[in-house]
Design a protein around this motif. Structure first.
Motif, PDB file in Angstrom:
ATOM      1  N   SER A 281      10.037  -3.582  14.534  1.00 31.17           N
ATOM      2  CA  SER A 281      10.841  -3.576  13.308  1.00 31.17           C
ATOM      3  C   SER A 281      11.098  -2.149  12.840  1.00 31.17           C
ATOM      4  O   SER A 281      10.380  -1.230  13.210  1.00 31.17           O
ATOM      5  CB  SER A 281      10.151  -4.365  12.194  1.00 31.17           C
ATOM      6  N   ASP A 282      12.123  -2.001  12.026  1.00 29.56           N
ATOM      7  CA  ASP A 282      12.423  -0.675  11.470  1.00 29.56           C
ATOM      8  C   ASP A 282      11.608  -0.478  10.188  1.00 29.56           C
ATOM      9  O   ASP A 282      12.133  -0.264   9.113  1.00 29.56           O
ATOM     10  CB  ASP A 282      13.926  -0.469  11.269  1.00 29.56           C
ATOM     11  N   MET A 283      10.299  -0.523  10.375  1.00 30.83           N
ATOM     12  CA  MET A 283       9.362  -0.380   9.259  1.00 30.83           C
ATOM     13  C   MET A 283       9.587   0.934   8.510  1.00 30.83           C
ATOM     14  O   MET A 283       9.369   1.002   7.305  1.00 30.83           O
ATOM     15  CB  MET A 283       7.930  -0.470   9.782  1.00 30.83           C
TER      16      MET A 283
ATOM     17  N   PRO B  24       0.818  -1.228   0.000  1.00 37.31           N
ATOM     18  CA  PRO B  24       0.000   0.000   0.000  1.00 37.31           C
ATOM     19  C   PRO B  24       0.846   1.270   0.000  1.00 37.31           C
ATOM     20  O   PRO B  24       1.710   1.462   0.845  1.00 37.31           O
ATOM     21  CB  PRO B  24      -0.801  -0.112   1.294  1.00 37.31           C
ATOM     22  N   GLY B  25       0.616   2.132  -0.990  1.00 42.90           N
ATOM     23  CA  GLY B  25       1.282   3.422  -1.074  1.00 42.90           C
ATOM     24  C   GLY B  25       2.678   3.409  -1.668  1.00 42.90           C
ATOM     25  O   GLY B  25       3.298   4.454  -1.820  1.00 42.90           O
ATOM     26  N   ALA B  26       3.186   2.234  -2.029  1.00 43.10           N
ATOM     27  CA  ALA B  26       4.551   2.143  -2.557  1.00 43.10           C
ATOM     28  C   ALA B  26       4.649   2.762  -3.946  1.00 43.10           C
ATOM     29  O   ALA B  26       3.773   2.576  -4.789  1.00 43.10           O
ATOM     30  CB  ALA B  26       5.008   0.689  -2.607  1.00 43.10           C
TER      31      ALA B  26
ATOM     32  N   ALA C 263      10.514   3.829   3.530  1.00 42.70           N
ATOM     33  CA  ALA C 263      11.335   4.775   2.755  1.00 42.70           C
ATOM     34  C   ALA C 263      11.879   4.100   1.510  1.00 42.70           C
ATOM     35  O   ALA C 263      11.881   4.696   0.425  1.00 42.70           O
ATOM     36  CB  ALA C 263      12.469   5.309   3.617  1.00 42.70           C
ATOM     37  N   THR C 264      12.334   2.869   1.626  1.00 45.10           N
ATOM     38  CA  THR C 264      12.853   2.131   0.470  1.00 45.10           C
ATOM     39  C   THR C 264      11.784   1.958  -0.591  1.00 45.10           C
ATOM     40  O   THR C 264      12.070   2.056  -1.794  1.00 45.10           O
ATOM     41  CB  THR C 264      13.386   0.747   0.904  1.00 45.10           C
ATOM     42  N   LEU C 265      10.544   1.734  -0.150  1.00 49.68           N
ATOM     43  CA  LEU C 265       9.440   1.527  -1.094  1.00 49.68           C
ATOM     44  C   LEU C 265       8.818   2.836  -1.574  1.00 49.68           C
ATOM     45  O   LEU C 265       7.901   2.808  -2.390  1.00 49.68           O
ATOM     46  CB  LEU C 265       8.376   0.635  -0.451  1.00 49.68           C
ATOM     47  N   GLY C 266       9.293   3.951  -1.067  1.00 51.48           N
ATOM     48  CA  GLY C 266       8.780   5.247  -1.512  1.00 51.48           C
ATOM     49  C   GLY C 266       7.401   5.571  -0.998  1.00 51.48           C
ATOM     50  O   GLY C 266       6.671   6.355  -1.618  1.00 51.48           O
TER      51      GLY C 266
END
Length: 152
Positions: A139-141, A107-109, A146-149
């Motif tokens: 977790s460092d979600m 979602p939102g990527a 951020a990686t997925l934008g």
């Protein structure tokens, strides 16, 4: 809800090793041992992306469904233990790292399919009757988002 007081003390390394191996197998997409590793009254404690607290994830089936949803947006997603397990009476803790490739559907990527991902976290597991009864995840979600934008 009354908490199960019949806890398992993980003094036996094979028990700890077997539970951890089964736990990691679940997260790596092999759900065959779910009934043997996860207690029927399993509970998840987590801040979920949709705003829930994890209380809707119950039992082995609920956990498998949640893991499968998490894995669905990725290919080649592999979880491995980075630190641990650390064992104290009826609790087991570990730090993990997950690496894989974004496919689609998060979602939102805005990241393109094929984007490499890496994120980490810690799991705290409470054991009862030689199974995992409760699970707390941190977790460092934010790194994954951020990686997925994903934008707020």
């Amino acid at each position: 809800m009354e908490q199960d007081t019949r806890t398992t003390t993980v003094d036996d390394p094979p028990t700890c090793r077997d539970l951890l191996a089964g736990w990691m197998s679940l997260w790596n997409g092999d759900y065959a041992l779910a009934q043997q590793v996860v207690a029927p009254d399993f509970r998840l404690h987590a801040a979920l992306l949709g705003g829930g607290d994890g209380s809707a994830v119950r039992g082995p089936e609920g956990l498998v469904e949640w893991i499968a949803q998490t894995r669905a947006a990725f290919t080649e997603l592999v979880f491995s233990v980075e630190v641990g397990p650390i064992v104290e009476r009826d609790h087991l803790a570990l730090r993990w790292v997950a690496v894989g490739t974004y496919h689609a559907g998060f979602p939102g990527a805005t990241a393109p399919s094929g984007t490499a991902v890496r994120f980490t976290g810690t799991d705290t597991l409470r054991l009862a009757r030689d199974r995992i009864a409760e699970y707390w995840v941190n977790s460092d979600m934010h790194v994954l988002l951020a990686t997925l934008g994903v934008r707020p």
